[in-house]
Design a protein around this motif. Sequence first.
Motif, PDB file in Angstrom:
ATOM      1  N   GLN A 108      29.806  14.021 -46.714  1.00  0.00           N
ATOM      2  CA  GLN A 108      30.442  14.697 -48.086  1.00  0.00           C
ATOM      3  C   GLN A 108      31.309  13.816 -48.654  1.00  0.00           C
ATOM      4  OE1 GLN A 108      32.980  18.325 -47.161  1.00  0.00           O
ATOM      5  NE2 GLN A 108      33.252  18.715 -49.293  1.00  0.00           N
ATOM      6  N   PRO A 139      33.943  11.635 -50.897  1.00  0.00           N
ATOM      7  CA  PRO A 139      35.121  11.654 -50.685  1.00  0.00           C
ATOM      8  C   PRO A 139      35.923  12.693 -51.750  1.00  0.00           C
ATOM      9  CG  PRO A 139      34.374   9.363 -50.585  1.00  0.00           C
ATOM     10  CD  PRO A 139      33.349  10.276 -50.822  1.00  0.00           C
ATOM     11  N   SER A 140      36.855  13.376 -51.295  1.00  0.00           N
ATOM     12  CA  SER A 140      37.854  14.021 -52.312  1.00  0.00           C
ATOM     13  C   SER A 140      38.625  13.008 -53.129  1.00  0.00           C
ATOM     14  CB  SER A 140      38.548  15.190 -51.566  1.00  0.00           C
ATOM     15  OG  SER A 140      39.829  14.469 -50.852  1.00  0.00           O
ATOM     16  N   PRO A 141      39.118  13.688 -54.172  1.00  0.00           N
ATOM     17  CA  PRO A 141      40.272  12.674 -54.998  1.00  0.00           C
ATOM     18  C   PRO A 141      41.114  12.303 -53.968  1.00  0.00           C
ATOM     19  CG  PRO A 141      39.403  14.496 -56.445  1.00  0.00           C
ATOM     20  CD  PRO A 141      38.991  14.946 -54.995  1.00  0.00           C
ATOM     21  N   GLU A 196      40.918  11.151 -50.896  1.00  0.00           N
ATOM     22  CA  GLU A 196      40.671  10.570 -49.799  1.00  0.00           C
ATOM     23  C   GLU A 196      40.013   8.992 -50.297  1.00  0.00           C
ATOM     24  OE1 GLU A 196      38.683  13.998 -46.839  1.00  0.00           O
ATOM     25  OE2 GLU A 196      37.285  12.766 -48.264  1.00  0.00           O
ATOM     26  N   TYR A 243      26.122   9.528 -49.317  1.00  0.00           N
ATOM     27  CA  TYR A 243      26.822  10.134 -49.938  1.00  0.00           C
ATOM     28  C   TYR A 243      25.920  10.883 -51.251  1.00  0.00           C
ATOM     29  CZ  TYR A 243      30.869   8.210 -47.942  1.00  0.00           C
ATOM     30  OH  TYR A 243      31.893   7.679 -47.091  1.00  0.00           O
ATOM     31  N   SER A 253      35.556   5.174 -52.538  1.00  0.00           N
ATOM     32  CA  SER A 253      36.303   6.098 -53.275  1.00  0.00           C
ATOM     33  C   SER A 253      35.365   6.759 -54.314  1.00  0.00           C
ATOM     34  CB  SER A 253      37.900   5.321 -53.796  1.00  0.00           C
ATOM     35  OG  SER A 253      38.359   6.351 -54.740  1.00  0.00           O
ATOM     36  N   SER A 254      35.869   7.999 -54.406  1.00  0.00           N
ATOM     37  CA  SER A 254      35.178   8.721 -55.744  1.00  0.00           C
ATOM     38  C   SER A 254      36.155   9.052 -56.703  1.00  0.00           C
ATOM     39  CB  SER A 254      34.787  10.124 -55.238  1.00  0.00           C
ATOM     40  OG  SER A 254      36.020  10.862 -54.799  1.00  0.00           O
ATOM     41  N   SER A 255      37.346   8.334 -56.699  1.00  0.00           N
ATOM     42  CA  SER A 255      38.230   8.455 -57.899  1.00  0.00           C
ATOM     43  C   SER A 255      38.976   7.517 -58.319  1.00  0.00           C
ATOM     44  CB  SER A 255      39.089   9.861 -57.623  1.00  0.00           C
ATOM     45  OG  SER A 255      39.900   9.459 -56.483  1.00  0.00           O
TER      46      SER A 255
END
Length: 319
Positions: A21, A23-25, A27, A85, A135-137
């Motif tokens: 999944q 990464p959340s902001p 993570e 991802y 990182s996604s954010s």
Amino acid sequence: MALPGSYRTFFQSSACLNPIQLPSPMETHLWYVKPGEVKCESLIKQYFDILSPCEREKVLEVKDEKLRRSALLSRVLVRTTICRYQNSSQINPRTLKFQKNIHGKPEIDWGCTNDSKPLHFNISHTSSLVACAISSSSHIGVDVEEKERRIVHDIYSFAKRYFTQQEVRFLASIVDPHAQRLEFLKLWTLKESYVKAIGKGFSGAPFNTFNISFKGIEGSLLAQKNNFEVVLDSVENLTDFDLNWQFILLELANSHFTSICTEKRSASDDGGINPMKLKVWRTIPYVEDEYVSGTDAVKFICGLTCDGYHKRSLCDCVL
């Protein structure tokens, strides 16, 4: 769903990758592979097959066998990790294309994919370990250094050439040569992750233009404290110097110092910092994945601010 402290997945097909999944902001994900564990010649051939012609050429130009394998795995780890991802679009690692910013930092050319989920990555490698941070954010930088790395030059003289006066004084205060070498490597790793996160590298952001210090530490070695913050500041107190970065320093696989640098995320209008969670996997792409957060393979050194870290799983704590 919460993940257990350690799990291992073995693949039934050499063509599959375990999907993860995004990464959340809050993570950051870290994947690493140890080149010494990759010994199957057919697997190595498969790895070469997913590289671009230019990448293959550059890898084959490396004469030393250990360094050549590390160079191969650094490219393979980036490609296979990113594709984990992109669950809905099922991107083939071979089809990914990359571009470089003006300072030479590699980035994904998302124009080459459809329905993609952009994320930020950074890679670091030695001959014995390759790591990829995701990182996604946030822009992100990672650096790994072997704990047993030999420093050819005198540590103090080398530090005077590259570090700030404050950092040199910190190292000079350490009498034991072995301890001084370890502290030097930790500082170097932290500084390297920062210049990679901002996308400028060593030439664009020389190490002697910014300080790395430790809030709550007064002359103590990093190994003697486990609950203090890594602090970044400009040597020249520049008004446009970006301080909005946070660090975590780890010992990875019982053999490497690892630093991850990401942007701070505000949690609310009051200026509070959004907690950042870290998840770590050891992998042999197409063969085995093992989630190792909370195990002896991931040992915290500094950078987290939660109390009682050493009693808790790394993935449960905040940066």
